[in-house]
Design a protein around this motif. Structure first.
Motif, PDB file in Angstrom:
ATOM      1  N   GLU A 119       0.842  -1.210   0.000  1.00 13.89           N
ATOM      2  CA  GLU A 119       0.000   0.000   0.000  1.00 13.89           C
ATOM      3  C   GLU A 119       0.872   1.254   0.000  1.00 13.89           C
ATOM      4  OE1 GLU A 119      -3.825  -1.806   2.527  1.00 13.89           O
ATOM      5  OE2 GLU A 119      -2.424  -0.380   3.446  1.00 13.89           O
ATOM      6  N   LEU A 120       1.889   1.261   0.857  1.00 11.75           N
ATOM      7  CA  LEU A 120       2.769   2.433   0.943  1.00 11.75           C
ATOM      8  C   LEU A 120       3.510   2.672  -0.375  1.00 11.75           C
ATOM      9  CD1 LEU A 120       4.322   1.987   4.508  1.00 11.75           C
ATOM     10  CD2 LEU A 120       2.674   3.722   3.797  1.00 11.75           C
ATOM     11  N   ARG A 121       3.913   1.604  -1.023  1.00  9.12           N
ATOM     12  CA  ARG A 121       4.680   1.731  -2.267  1.00  9.12           C
ATOM     13  C   ARG A 121       3.819   2.143  -3.448  1.00  9.12           C
ATOM     14  NH1 ARG A 121      10.145   1.755  -2.200  1.00  9.12           N
ATOM     15  NH2 ARG A 121      10.213   0.664  -4.187  1.00  9.12           N
ATOM     16  N   GLN A 122       2.551   1.751  -3.426  1.00 11.22           N
ATOM     17  CA  GLN A 122       1.726   1.916  -4.621  1.00 11.22           C
ATOM     18  C   GLN A 122       0.745   3.083  -4.549  1.00 11.22           C
ATOM     19  OE1 GLN A 122      -0.139  -1.939  -5.137  1.00 11.22           O
ATOM     20  NE2 GLN A 122       1.848  -3.000  -5.156  1.00 11.22           N
ATOM     21  N   THR A 123       0.468   3.589  -3.358  1.00  6.63           N
ATOM     22  CA  THR A 123      -0.517   4.661  -3.250  1.00  6.63           C
ATOM     23  C   THR A 123      -0.058   5.921  -3.969  1.00  6.63           C
ATOM     24  OG1 THR A 123      -1.827   6.008  -1.725  1.00  6.63           O
ATOM     25  CG2 THR A 123       0.430   5.532  -1.074  1.00  6.63           C
ATOM     26  N   GLU A 124      -1.003   6.630  -4.534  1.00  9.86           N
ATOM     27  CA  GLU A 124      -0.705   7.896  -5.197  1.00  9.86           C
ATOM     28  C   GLU A 124      -0.868   9.070  -4.232  1.00  9.86           C
ATOM     29  OE1 GLU A 124      -3.027   8.215  -8.720  1.00  9.86           O
ATOM     30  OE2 GLU A 124      -2.123   6.452  -9.689  1.00  9.86           O
ATOM     31  N   GLU A 125      -1.392   8.793  -3.049  1.00 10.94           N
ATOM     32  CA  GLU A 125      -1.537   9.846  -2.044  1.00 10.94           C
ATOM     33  C   GLU A 125      -0.159  10.222  -1.502  1.00 10.94           C
ATOM     34  OE1 GLU A 125      -4.271  11.343  -1.308  1.00 10.94           O
ATOM     35  OE2 GLU A 125      -5.739  10.048  -2.300  1.00 10.94           O
ATOM     36  N   TYR A 126      -0.042  11.465  -1.037  1.00 13.22           N
ATOM     37  CA  TYR A 126       1.255  11.919  -0.504  1.00 13.22           C
ATOM     38  C   TYR A 126       1.013  12.767   0.733  1.00 13.22           C
ATOM     39  CZ  TYR A 126       6.209  12.970  -0.889  1.00 13.22           C
ATOM     40  OH  TYR A 126       7.562  13.026  -0.666  1.00 13.22           O
ATOM     41  N   PRO A 127       1.655  12.412   1.851  1.00 11.42           N
ATOM     42  CA  PRO A 127       2.539  11.269   2.073  1.00 11.42           C
ATOM     43  C   PRO A 127       1.754   9.966   2.150  1.00 11.42           C
ATOM     44  CG  PRO A 127       2.166  12.421   4.119  1.00 11.42           C
ATOM     45  CD  PRO A 127       1.487  13.245   3.068  1.00 11.42           C
ATOM     46  N   ALA A 128       2.421   8.864   1.853  1.00 14.22           N
ATOM     47  CA  ALA A 128       1.745   7.573   1.746  1.00 14.22           C
ATOM     48  C   ALA A 128       1.139   7.122   3.069  1.00 14.22           C
ATOM     49  CB  ALA A 128       2.735   6.524   1.232  1.00 14.22           C
ATOM     50  N   CYS A 129       1.718   7.556   4.192  1.00 17.88           N
ATOM     51  CA  CYS A 129       1.260   7.101   5.513  1.00 17.88           C
ATOM     52  C   CYS A 129       0.226   8.038   6.123  1.00 17.88           C
ATOM     53  CB  CYS A 129       2.457   6.965   6.450  1.00 17.88           C
ATOM     54  SG  CYS A 129       3.369   8.515   6.662  1.00 17.88           S
ATOM     55  N   TYR A 130      -0.433   8.854   5.303  1.00 18.32           N
ATOM     56  CA  TYR A 130      -1.326   9.885   5.825  1.00 18.32           C
ATOM     57  C   TYR A 130      -2.447   9.319   6.706  1.00 18.32           C
ATOM     58  CZ  TYR A 130      -4.808   8.474   2.354  1.00 18.32           C
ATOM     59  OH  TYR A 130      -5.715   7.767   1.620  1.00 18.32           O
ATOM     60  N   LYS A 131      -2.812   8.047   6.490  1.00 17.30           N
ATOM     61  CA  LYS A 131      -3.927   7.466   7.238  1.00 17.30           C
ATOM     62  C   LYS A 131      -3.645   7.335   8.730  1.00 17.30           C
ATOM     63  CE  LYS A 131      -5.729   4.647   3.405  1.00 17.30           C
ATOM     64  NZ  LYS A 131      -5.978   3.252   2.945  1.00 17.30           N
ATOM     65  N   VAL A 132      -2.386   7.071   9.080  1.00 16.91           N
ATOM     66  CA  VAL A 132      -2.076   6.803  10.498  1.00 16.91           C
ATOM     67  C   VAL A 132      -1.618   8.043  11.249  1.00 16.91           C
ATOM     68  CG1 VAL A 132      -1.453   4.407  10.009  1.00 16.91           C
ATOM     69  CG2 VAL A 132       0.329   6.158  10.034  1.00 16.91           C
ATOM     70  N   ILE A 133      -1.221   9.081  10.529  1.00 20.18           N
ATOM     71  CA  ILE A 133      -0.625  10.244  11.192  1.00 20.18           C
ATOM     72  C   ILE A 133      -1.545  10.885  12.233  1.00 20.18           C
ATOM     73  CG2 ILE A 133       0.117  12.633  10.782  1.00 20.18           C
ATOM     74  CD1 ILE A 133       1.671  11.624   8.371  1.00 20.18           C
TER      75      ILE A 133
END
Length: 431
Positions: A119-133
């Motif tokens: 998920e982290l490698r393929q997501t187009e969202e930036y930053p990739a870890c935005y869900k947990v922050i």
């Protein structure tokens, strides 16, 4: 896959069952060891209990155990102290250069780690870890940002040390070069650094009490006193206003006296630059700073407060440049002081890293501590990187925070290096 295996081993993300070697011996990982980024085994100083016997040594990890031979470890005595070989696929036995077989452990990456990593490698969202922050504990955020802040200063320290080395070990010249580079404010940073290395400060020191001569050397060494460096439409006015011709004549005399040669004026960039950032204005400000004896390392080290630091970095221009942005092109009068924002950037990118680097070099912790104190006291930068982190829920209260987040984006997010990031770890460990 091998990177994920490293990650799984390092954090002991093992399956909830007994770990067994390929020949059925029980394995207990006491200490996975320290990850080795240099040549040699992947993890050093590990402690592993195999079949009841404690072993201390190194661990090597591969995707397939046959990679041991592909990489030539069977012929390399550096791998003779490997106590355990870990691989996802065990397709052969492995032997050291001394003829001994190495115990092997088959290890799988936990499915949830693999899924989240993809998920982290393929997501187009930036930053990739935005869900947990938004849900991260404040202690996790604080400790990681503190570490990133140190990383950022250490990276800048490495750059400073390279400049000092190019300056034959002179910290004074290294500081001036660093200061000049950051006077380029990004676009002309490389050219300013090249220019500073081309300015013989030992020669300029003979004329420290004459601002006109300092300007002559600074502009001359920048190549900006060549007539072709002046746009054709302004050449006649430049010659007629007298200042350009007097500077050029003075430079020709000083260049002959000190055997100076200018850099190519075509290196300077003007496209999409605000006139306030034209090289002419920045050079005039640097000349004035040098003339006021505020461009030296000793003046920087004496600053114990932010106000003192701001004063040391504050500069202005001579009357000619109050009404010009380039030679021959007259404009409305403007004092052209460095703006508050520009001084803050010079503190963040020049003065504070230099304090930290010089403190490390001299083993003076007081200078290193002062660098961190200044970062915490300074207002955070306001740019697209910082705004991005704020939008996903990270607090940015000081320049220390903003520097940490710039480090995070450039050295981790941009490189998709989530396995070394603590925010990435929080994402990967979710079930």
């Amino acid at each position: 896959m091998e990177q994920l295996l490293h990650y799984t081993w390092k954090l002991k993300l093992f399956p909830l069952k007994e770990l067994l070697t390929s020949d059925g011996m029980l394995v207990e990982v006491i200490d996975p060891g320290k990850h080795n980024s240099d040549a040699g085994p992947d993890f050093v100083n590990a402690k592993v209990r195999i079949n009841g016997t404690m072993w201390a040594g190194n661990v090597e990890i591969h995707d397939k155990s046959s990679d041991w031979y592909v990489h030539g470890h069977d012929k390399n005595s550096d791998y003779d102290n490997v106590i355990l070989h870990v691989a996802k696929v065990l397709d052969t036995e492995v032997m050291k250069s001394n003829g001994q077989y190495v115990p092997q452990l088959q290890l799988d990456v936990p499915p949830h780690v693999q899924v989240h990593y993809d998920e982290l490698r393929q997501t187009e969202e930036y930053p990739a870890c935005y869900k947990v922050i938004p849900d991260l504990p404040s202690l996790t955020i604080h400790s990681w940002m503190a570490a990133l802040q140190v990383e950022r200063l250490e990276r800048k320290t490495a750059d400073i040390l390279k400049r000092v080395e190019r300056c034959n070990g002179s910290w004074e010249d290294g500081y001036f070069t660093t200061l000049a580079r950051n006077y380029g404010f990004g676009i002309n940073g490389d050219v300013f650094e090249q220019w500073a290395q081309n300015v013989p400060l030992s020669a300029v020191a003979h004329h420290r009490d004459d601002l006109f001569q300092i300007e002559a050397i600074f502009f001359g060494q920048a190549g900006l006193l060549e007539l072709d460096a002046v746009p054709e439409c302004y050449q006649k006015d430049a010659l007629n206003d007298g200042y350009f011709a007097r500077l050029r004549n003075e430079y020709q005399y000083l260049a002959h006296k000190f055997s100076m040669k200018p850099i190519d004026f075509r290196l300077w960039r003007f496209l999409r630059l605000r006139p306030q950032n034209f090289p002419h204005i920045r050079l005039a400000q640097l000349a004035n700073l040098y003339y006021q004896q505020k461009a030296g390392l000793s003046q920087l080290i004496e600053c114990e407060t932010l106000d003192e630091l701001k004063h040391v970095l504050s500069s202005q221009v001579t009357p000619y440049w109050e009404t010009h942005y380039t030679f021959g092109s007259e404009s409305a009068k403007n004092a052209k002081h460095l703006s508050v924002g520009s001084i803050n950037l010079l503190m963040i990118n020049t003065a504070i890293p230099m304090l930290f680097a010089y403190g490390r070099h001299q083993s003076k912790e007081v200078l290193c501590d002062r660098a961190f104190e200044f970062l915490e006291q300074l207002k955070a930068e306001n740019n697209h990187i910082i705004r991005m982190w704020q939008q996903v829920g990270l607090p940015v209260k000081s320049a220390g925070d903003s520097q940490a987040l710039i480090q995070l984006k450039k050295e981790y997010c941009d490189k998709k290096d989530c396995l070394r990031c603590r925010f990435g770890y929080e994402y990967l460990k979710r079930k």
